[in-house]
Design a protein around this motif. Structure first.
Motif, PDB file in Angstrom:
ATOM      1  N   PRO A   1       0.844  -1.194   0.000  1.00  0.00           N
ATOM      2  CA  PRO A   1       0.000   0.000   0.000  1.00  0.00           C
ATOM      3  C   PRO A   1       0.879   1.244   0.000  1.00  0.00           C
ATOM      4  CG  PRO A   1       0.008  -1.018   2.164  1.00  0.00           C
ATOM      5  CD  PRO A   1       0.726  -1.966   1.251  1.00  0.00           C
ATOM      6  N   GLU A   2       0.434   2.275  -0.675  1.00  0.00           N
ATOM      7  CA  GLU A   2       1.253   3.478  -0.800  1.00  0.00           C
ATOM      8  C   GLU A   2       0.353   4.660  -1.144  1.00  0.00           C
ATOM      9  OE1 GLU A   2       5.290   4.874  -3.227  1.00  0.00           O
ATOM     10  OE2 GLU A   2       4.498   2.852  -3.452  1.00  0.00           O
ATOM     11  N   SER A   3       0.714   5.835  -0.649  1.00  0.00           N
ATOM     12  CA  SER A   3      -0.029   7.036  -0.999  1.00  0.00           C
ATOM     13  C   SER A   3       0.219   7.401  -2.455  1.00  0.00           C
ATOM     14  CB  SER A   3       0.390   8.197  -0.096  1.00  0.00           C
ATOM     15  OG  SER A   3      -0.256   9.385  -0.482  1.00  0.00           O
ATOM     16  N   HIS A   4      -0.787   7.998  -3.089  1.00  0.00           N
ATOM     17  CA  HIS A   4      -0.659   8.429  -4.490  1.00  0.00           C
ATOM     18  C   HIS A   4      -1.268   9.817  -4.647  1.00  0.00           C
ATOM     19  CE1 HIS A   4       0.502   4.392  -5.891  1.00  0.00           C
ATOM     20  NE2 HIS A   4      -0.411   3.947  -5.046  1.00  0.00           N
ATOM     21  N   PRO A   5      -0.453  10.851  -4.908  1.00  0.00           N
ATOM     22  CA  PRO A   5      -1.018  12.168  -5.206  1.00  0.00           C
ATOM     23  C   PRO A   5      -1.510  12.202  -6.658  1.00  0.00           C
ATOM     24  CG  PRO A   5       1.373  12.277  -5.222  1.00  0.00           C
ATOM     25  CD  PRO A   5       1.018  10.875  -4.846  1.00  0.00           C
ATOM     26  N   VAL A   6      -2.813  12.149  -6.845  1.00  0.00           N
ATOM     27  CA  VAL A   6      -3.389  12.040  -8.192  1.00  0.00           C
ATOM     28  C   VAL A   6      -3.790  13.430  -8.685  1.00  0.00           C
ATOM     29  CG1 VAL A   6      -5.279  11.072  -9.553  1.00  0.00           C
ATOM     30  CG2 VAL A   6      -4.139   9.675  -7.814  1.00  0.00           C
ATOM     31  N   HIS A   7      -3.344  13.766  -9.889  1.00  0.00           N
ATOM     32  CA  HIS A   7      -3.604  15.077 -10.494  1.00  0.00           C
ATOM     33  C   HIS A   7      -4.482  14.912 -11.721  1.00  0.00           C
ATOM     34  CE1 HIS A   7      -3.218  18.990 -12.206  1.00  0.00           C
ATOM     35  NE2 HIS A   7      -2.331  18.662 -13.122  1.00  0.00           N
ATOM     36  N   LEU A   8      -5.523  15.745 -11.801  1.00  0.00           N
ATOM     37  CA  LEU A   8      -6.411  15.774 -12.966  1.00  0.00           C
ATOM     38  C   LEU A   8      -6.180  17.078 -13.712  1.00  0.00           C
ATOM     39  CD1 LEU A   8      -8.768  14.726 -14.686  1.00  0.00           C
ATOM     40  CD2 LEU A   8     -10.332  15.757 -13.021  1.00  0.00           C
ATOM     41  N   HIS A   9      -5.808  16.979 -14.978  1.00  0.00           N
ATOM     42  CA  HIS A   9      -5.620  18.157 -15.817  1.00  0.00           C
ATOM     43  C   HIS A   9      -6.983  18.704 -16.268  1.00  0.00           C
ATOM     44  CE1 HIS A   9      -1.181  17.484 -17.081  1.00  0.00           C
ATOM     45  NE2 HIS A   9      -1.445  16.682 -16.053  1.00  0.00           N
ATOM     46  N   GLY A  10      -7.044  20.015 -16.493  1.00  0.00           N
ATOM     47  CA  GLY A  10      -8.212  20.616 -17.115  1.00  0.00           C
ATOM     48  C   GLY A  10      -9.391  20.885 -16.210  1.00  0.00           C
ATOM     49  N   PHE A  11      -9.326  20.432 -14.956  1.00  0.00           N
ATOM     50  CA  PHE A  11     -10.471  20.567 -14.049  1.00  0.00           C
ATOM     51  C   PHE A  11      -9.995  20.791 -12.620  1.00  0.00           C
ATOM     52  CE2 PHE A  11     -11.770  17.759 -17.491  1.00  0.00           C
ATOM     53  CZ  PHE A  11     -12.950  18.352 -17.915  1.00  0.00           C
ATOM     54  N   ASN A  12     -10.844  21.439 -11.830  1.00  0.00           N
ATOM     55  CA  ASN A  12     -10.799  21.297 -10.378  1.00  0.00           C
ATOM     56  C   ASN A  12     -11.823  20.234 -10.000  1.00  0.00           C
ATOM     57  OD1 ASN A  12      -8.872  23.246 -10.023  1.00  0.00           O
ATOM     58  ND2 ASN A  12     -10.276  24.811  -9.276  1.00  0.00           N
ATOM     59  N   PHE A  13     -11.640  19.626  -8.841  1.00  0.00           N
ATOM     60  CA  PHE A  13     -12.618  18.650  -8.360  1.00  0.00           C
ATOM     61  C   PHE A  13     -12.834  18.862  -6.870  1.00  0.00           C
ATOM     62  CE2 PHE A  13      -8.434  16.453  -8.647  1.00  0.00           C
ATOM     63  CZ  PHE A  13      -8.172  16.294  -7.296  1.00  0.00           C
ATOM     64  N   PHE A  14     -13.950  18.368  -6.385  1.00  0.00           N
ATOM     65  CA  PHE A  14     -14.275  18.439  -4.966  1.00  0.00           C
ATOM     66  C   PHE A  14     -13.957  17.100  -4.313  1.00  0.00           C
ATOM     67  CE2 PHE A  14     -16.955  21.705  -6.857  1.00  0.00           C
ATOM     68  CZ  PHE A  14     -16.737  22.768  -5.997  1.00  0.00           C
ATOM     69  N   VAL A  15     -13.260  17.142  -3.186  1.00  0.00           N
ATOM     70  CA  VAL A  15     -12.897  15.931  -2.444  1.00  0.00           C
ATOM     71  C   VAL A  15     -14.032  15.658  -1.466  1.00  0.00           C
ATOM     72  CG1 VAL A  15     -11.168  14.801  -1.030  1.00  0.00           C
ATOM     73  CG2 VAL A  15     -10.472  16.555  -2.685  1.00  0.00           C
ATOM     74  N   VAL A  16     -14.987  14.814  -1.867  1.00  0.00           N
ATOM     75  CA  VAL A  16     -16.221  14.644  -1.082  1.00  0.00           C
ATOM     76  C   VAL A  16     -16.114  13.565  -0.014  1.00  0.00           C
ATOM     77  CG1 VAL A  16     -17.684  15.534  -2.936  1.00  0.00           C
ATOM     78  CG2 VAL A  16     -17.215  13.074  -2.816  1.00  0.00           C
ATOM     79  N   GLY A  17     -15.091  12.708  -0.083  1.00  0.00           N
ATOM     80  CA  GLY A  17     -14.961  11.665   0.929  1.00  0.00           C
ATOM     81  C   GLY A  17     -13.616  10.986   0.862  1.00  0.00           C
ATOM     82  N   LYS A  18     -13.223  10.375   1.966  1.00  0.00           N
ATOM     83  CA  LYS A  18     -12.000   9.569   1.974  1.00  0.00           C
ATOM     84  C   LYS A  18     -12.056   8.623   3.165  1.00  0.00           C
ATOM     85  CE  LYS A  18      -8.804  12.392   4.682  1.00  0.00           C
ATOM     86  NZ  LYS A  18      -7.438  12.921   4.734  1.00  0.00           N
ATOM     87  N   GLY A  19     -11.255   7.575   3.099  1.00  0.00           N
ATOM     88  CA  GLY A  19     -11.240   6.612   4.189  1.00  0.00           C
ATOM     89  C   GLY A  19     -10.078   5.647   4.060  1.00  0.00           C
TER      90      GLY A  19
END
Length: 555
Positions: free
Chosen positions: A453-471
Motif C-alpha cells: 500500500p502506498e499514498s498516491h497524489p493524483v492530479h487531474l488536468h483541465g479541471f478542479n474537483f471536490f474531495v467529497v470523501g475519503k477513508g
C-alpha cells in the motif's frame, strides 16, 4: 519615442502591481546551466538559467502568452499545473497527451486565459523527469479592486519545495527502467533550490526568508518534488491556511502542513515572535513501507536586524510516518463556500467510476537486475502506454489507431484491494474514458496493496474537483457514500490518496478536450499509473475545443 512607450507597456504588463493588463507576455529560454549543490556540480536544464525557474504573475481573467525557446538537447514541454485551460487544451503541456514535444531548436507559444481562478499554482516540464529542475511558481492575483477573503498581508514570499539528485535525473530513471527496479531516491530536499544545513558543505546552500517584526506575510508554498510528500513547519510560528491549489478555504491555524507533489498551499505568517532566526523545515511524509529520502531541507526565517551569527531557534520535524499530523491538516481543509466563492458540488452523478491505483510486476526478460521482471503501475489494472502521436491531435483530426475509448469504469474483477492478490501482472493499452460535455462525474480512487500500500497524489488536468470523501481500507459504496461532504468539501486539482485507503472526487466535465489523470509521483507516472478523459464538444463554439495553433509542435 513610440518604441520606448511599447517597451514601458511590456514591462508594466509583466509587473502586475503597476497597471491593469489583459495580456501578459513571458519568454522562457530552456537552457543548460551548471549548479553546485551538496559539494557537487552538474549541468541541469533550466528556464532562463534559474533554479527554481522564474515566477509568473497575472491577474484573474488575464491572458498569458509564454514563448518557449528550446535551446537544449532534450525534448521539452511545459505544463501549467492547475490552470483550467478552458477550451485551450493545446496549451496544457503533457507530452504526447495534448501536444508533441518542443524539439531542440524549436519554439512554441503557450496561450491561455486564467478564467475564474486566483491564488498560487505552479508550472513545470511535463516530459520524462525534466520537472526535477524545470519548475516555478504561477501567481494569479485577484482582479484589480477585489480583496482577498482574509486580512491583506503586508508582503508575500514564494516558497518552492523540491528534490535534488547528485546524478543526472534522466540517467537515474533510465537506469531504473533498464533494470526493472525502483530508481534511486533523491540525495536531498530543497527549499527554493537550497538543501540547507543538511548539506554540511557551504553556507550558500541555505535559504533565508526575510521578515520584518510585526508584519504579516502570505507564504505561497509549492511542492515541486518528483516523488515525495513533504511536511512544512517554521519554529515558533503558527501558520494560518487560507488557500490550496488556487481555491480559497475556511481559514484555520496549524503548526505543520503536509503538501504532496503538484499541490500548493497559501498560509498567512505573522512575524509576531521576538527578533531572531527561526528554522524552516521541509521533511518527508511517508507512511508506506517504501524507501524515501530521509533528509530534511532547512532554511531560516530571518527577522530584520538579527545578527548573522545569532543562534537559530530550532524545531523538530515530524516523524516521516506521522499520519496523524498529516490527517489533522487534510481533515481541516474545507471550501470557503461563501456567496462570492461558492462550492458548486455536483449533487447528482451521471458517471460513477471506481479506479484502483497501484503497482504491479510484469515480465521483462532483459531486466537482469529484476530477475526477469519489472515494476509497473496501473489504474484498473491497465498500465498506460504512451502514444507517439498526441492524443488531442488524434482526437481533433480523427486519426485512427492512436487510442481506444474503452478504459474500464471499474476493475475487471473484485478482490481485497488493500490485501495481496495472487496475480501481480497488469494489462497494457492506450485507453481513454469518454465523457459527454457537461456530464457530472464521481471517481473513487482506491489504493491497492498489490506490492505494498502506498499514498498516491493524483492530479487531474483541465479541471478542479471536490474531495467529497475519503477513508482507510476498501471503499464501500453502501456505507461510505452516506458520509460524503456535499456542502463544503475542499476543491483541488491534486489529491493524495491515503496509504491503504481511498478518496472520492466529483467534477463537472465542462471542458472539451483530452485531459490527463495521473499520479504526481513521477516514478509511478513513468511506470504507467495514468489515463485520460476525452470530453466531447458541447453545443456551439463556446462549448467546443478551439482549433490548434499554427506553431503546434509536430511528432
Amino acid at each position: 519615442m513610440a518604441s520606448w512607450v511599447r517597451i514601458l507597456i511590456l514591462i508594466s504588463c509583466i509587473l502586475p502591481a503597476l497597471v491593469e493588463c489583459r495580456v501578459r507576455h513571458y519568454k522562457f529560454h530552456v537552457v543548460a546551466k551548471n549548479y553546485t549543490r551538496l559539494c557537487s556540480s552538474k549541468s541541469i536544464v533550466t528556464i532562463n538559467g534559474k533554479f527554481p525557474g522564474p515566477t509568473l504573475y497575472a491577474r484573474e481573467d488575464d491572458t498569458v502568452l509564454v514563448k518557449v525557446v528550446n535551446q537544449v538537447n532534450h525534448n521539452v514541454t511545459i505544463h501549467w499545473h492547475g490552470v483550467r485551460q478552458l477550451r485551450t487544451g493545446w496549451s496544457d503541456g503533457p507530452a504526447y497527451i495534448t501536444q508533441c514535444p518542443i524539439l531542440p531548436g524549436q519554439t512554441y507559444i503557450y496561450n491561455f486565459t486564467l478564467t475564474g481562478q486566483r491564488g498560487t499554482l505552479l508550472w513545470h516540464a511535463h516530459v520524462n523527469w525534466l520537472r526535477s529542475t524545470v519548475h516555478g511558481a504561477l501567481v494569479i492575483l485577484p482582479k484589480r479592486g477585489v480583496p482577498y477573503p482574509f486580512p491583506k498581508p503586508d508582503d508575500e514570499l514564494v516558497v518552492i519545495l523540491g528534490e535534488w539528485w547528485i546524478s543526472d535525473t534522466e540517467a537515474v530513471i533510465n537506469e531504473a527502467l533498464k533494470s526493472g527496479l525502483a530508481p534511486n531516491v533523491s540525495d536531498a530536499h530543497t527549499i527554493n533550490g537550497h538543501p540547507g544545513s543538511v548539506a554540511n558543505c557551504s553556507i550558500q546552500d541555505a535559504y533565508n526568508l526575510p521578515v520584518d517584526s510585526g508584519k504579516t506575510y502570505l507564504l505561497r508554498i509549492i511542492n515541486a518534488a518528483l516523488n515525495e510528500e513533504l511536511f512544512f513547519k517554521i519554529a515558533g510560528h503558527k501558520l494560518t491556511v487560507v488557500e490550496v491549489d488556487a481555491t480559497y478555504v475556511k481559514p484555520f491555524k496549524i503548526d505543520t502542513i503536509v503538501i504532496a507533489p503538484g499541490q500548493t498551499t497559501n498560509v498567512l505568517l505573522s512575524a509576531d515572535q521576538k527578533s531572531g532566526k527561526y528554522l524552516v523545515a521541509a521533511s518527508p511524509f511517508n507512511d508506506a513501507p517504501v524507501t524515501v529520502d530521509n533528509l530534511t531541507a532547512t532554511a531560516t526565517l530571518h527577522y530584520t536586524g538579527t545578527l548573522a551569527n545569532s543562534p537559530t531557534i530550532l524545531t523538530n520535524p515530524p516523524p516521516k510516518n506521522a499520519t496523524q499530523i498529516a490527517n489533522k491538516f487534510a481533515n481541516s481543509l474545507k471550501a470557503l463556500n461563501s456567496k462570492q466563492y461558492p462550492a458548486n458540488v455536483p449533487q447528482t452523478i451521471d458517471h460513477s467510476l471506481f479506479f484502483t491505483i497501484g503497482l504491479g510486476i510484469n515480465p521483462c526478460p532483459s531486466c537482469k537486475a529484476g530477475n526477469g521482471s519489472r515494476a509497473v503501475a496501473a489504474i484498473n489494472n491497465v498500465t498506460f502506454v504512451m502514444p507517439t502521436t498526441a492524443l488531442l491531435q488524434a482526437h481533433y483530426f480523427n486519426i485512427k489507431g492512436v487510442f481506444t475509448t474503452d478504459f474500464p469504469s471499474k476493475p475487471s474483477h473484485v478482490y481485497n484491494y488493500t490485501g495481496s492478490p495472487s496475480n501481480l501482472n497488469t494489462t497494457s493499452g492506450t485507453k481513454v474514458y469518454r465523457l459527454p460535455y457537461n456530464a457530472t462525474v464521481q471517481v473513487v480512487l482506491q489504493d491497492t496493496g498489490v506490492i505494498a500500500p502506498e499514498s498516491h497524489p493524483v492530479h487531474l488536468h483541465g479541471f478542479n474537483f471536490f474531495v467529497v470523501g475519503k477513508g482507510i481500507g476498501n471503499y464501500n459504496a453502501t456505507t461510505d457514500q452516506s458520509n460524503f461532504n456535499l456542502v463544503d468539501p475542499v476543491e483541488r486539482n491534486t489529491i493524495a490518496v491515503p496509504t491503504g485507503g481511498w478518496v472520492a472526487i466529483r467534477f463537472r466535465a465542462d471542458n472539451p478536450g483530452v485531459w490527463f489523470l495521473h499520479c504526481h509521483f513521477e516514478v509511478h507516472t513513468t511506470w504507467g499509473l495514468k489515463m485520460a478523459f476525452l470530453v466531447d464538444n458541447g453545443k456551439g463554439p463556446n462549448e467546443s475545443l478551439i482549433p490548434p495553433p499554427k506553431d503546434l509542435p509536430k511528432c
